[in-house]
Design an enzyme around this catalytic site. Structure first.
Site, PDB file in Angstrom:
ATOM      1  N   LYS A  85       0.901  -1.004  -0.503  1.00 34.84           N
ATOM      2  CA  LYS A  85       0.028  -0.123   0.104  1.00 34.84           C
ATOM      3  C   LYS A  85       1.305   1.360  -0.321  1.00 34.84           C
ATOM      4  O   LYS A  85       0.428   2.068  -0.717  1.00 34.84           O
ATOM      5  CB  LYS A  85      -0.869  -0.253   1.190  1.00 34.84           C
ATOM      6  CG  LYS A  85      -1.943  -1.032   1.359  1.00 34.84           C
ATOM      7  CD  LYS A  85      -2.178  -1.184   2.309  1.00 34.84           C
ATOM      8  CE  LYS A  85      -2.115  -1.709   3.825  1.00 34.84           C
ATOM      9  NZ  LYS A  85      -0.986  -2.272   3.893  1.00 34.84           N
TER      10      LYS A  85
ATOM     11  N   ARG B  23      -9.289   1.383   8.702  1.00 40.93           N
ATOM     12  CA  ARG B  23      -9.289  -0.109   9.109  1.00 40.93           C
ATOM     13  C   ARG B  23      -9.922  -0.661   9.750  1.00 40.93           C
ATOM     14  O   ARG B  23      -9.459  -1.880  10.337  1.00 40.93           O
ATOM     15  CB  ARG B  23      -8.150  -0.222  10.102  1.00 40.93           C
ATOM     16  CG  ARG B  23      -6.384  -0.464   9.293  1.00 40.93           C
ATOM     17  CD  ARG B  23      -5.893  -0.085  10.200  1.00 40.93           C
ATOM     18  NE  ARG B  23      -4.538  -0.637   9.731  1.00 40.93           N
ATOM     19  CZ  ARG B  23      -3.563  -0.399   9.468  1.00 40.93           C
ATOM     20  NH1 ARG B  23      -3.407   0.591   8.981  1.00 40.93           N
ATOM     21  NH2 ARG B  23      -2.203  -0.904   9.455  1.00 40.93           N
TER      22      ARG B  23
END
Ligand code: AP5
Length: 213
Positions: A13, A88
């Site tokens: 990422k 998240r």
């Protein structure tokens, strides 16, 4: 555009987020990087986050959401953003929806990077990070020109404290339990979610992400 890069620890990422943001002149908003900067500076947020990060646990939602809100509110209108490591949890995703709406922004894409656990574990074991400028290298696949030294700024590279095998195992579990459910959360939104293989060369993966945008 406002784009989320979603995926497990070590999937790339950060690597892909930096390239995408540089190429498009967007803001790369990596919550892990912001937290590590706060730790280096010894802020109260950094001190509070430390014990969660070192254990491979998530930092409480309210701290993260306040931090992201502050950063987003300071951006010029229309500035594209790549979210890396955020949201998240489902509550973080719901908070992001609310903040984006408040700021007249829309969530354009959620790109999920996927790779097998053995690839992730190997990448993390080889990762070396620059504590000063945030550049990321890998002793197996993308080593710096001079061993242990950042190519970009010359600082000594470090192995992140949360990159030890025990903590990595916990981070993978935490991802499966708390973050993976976000795939279902976004799946219902037409044309938003794209799954891209996170294995292959950095360039191939970047091309895949850009094609998905
Ligand atoms: P964070 O910093 O976000 O860590 P992470 O999500 O676990 O992701 P990583 O940084 O480990 O991996 P990455 O996917 O960015 O991979 P990278 O590009 O570096 O979070 C750390 C901690 O902060 C969390 O555990 C939590 O405590 C806290 N936190 C952060 N955000 C939070 C939030 N929203 N809520 C609550 N808590 C939060 O690549 C990995 C390695 O592989 C590198 O060495 C790289 O060079 C190499 N590599 C990359 N791509 C390739 C490729 N294609 N081929 C070969 N090697 C590659």
């Amino acid at each position: 555009m406002n784009v989320i890069l979603l995926g497990p620890p070590g999937v790339g990422k950060g690597t892909q987020g930096v390239l995408l943001a540089e190429g498009k002149s967007w803001k790369h908003m990596a919550t892990g990087d912001i937290l590590r900067a706060n730790r280096r500076e010894g802020t109260s947020l950094g001190q509070e986050a430390q014990r969660y990060m070192d254990a491979g646990e998530l930092v409480p939602d309210e701290l993260i959401v306040a931090m992201v809100k502050d950063t987003l509110a300071g951006l010029p209108e229309g500035q594209g953003v790549v979210f890396d490591g955020f949201p998240r949890t489902v509550p973080q995703a719901e908070a992001l929806d609310a903040v984006l709406e408040e700021l007249n922004r829309a969530l354009d894409r959620v790109v999920v990077l996927e790779a097998d656990d053995d690839v992730l574990v190997k990448r993390i074991a080889g990762r070396r990070s620059c504590p000063d400028c945030g550049s990321v290298f890998n002793v197996f696949m993308n080593s710096p020109a001079q061993e242990g030294i950042c190519d970009k700024c010359g600082a000594a590279l470090v192995h992140r404290p949360d990159d030890n095998p025990e903590t990595v195992k916990n981070r993978l579990n935490v991802y499966a339990e708390q973050t993976e459910p976000l795939i279902r959360f976004y799946e219902g939104r037409e044309g938003v979610l794209a799954k891209i293989p996170g294995e292959g060369s950095v360039e191939e993966i970047q091309d895949g992400i850009r094609a998905a945008l």
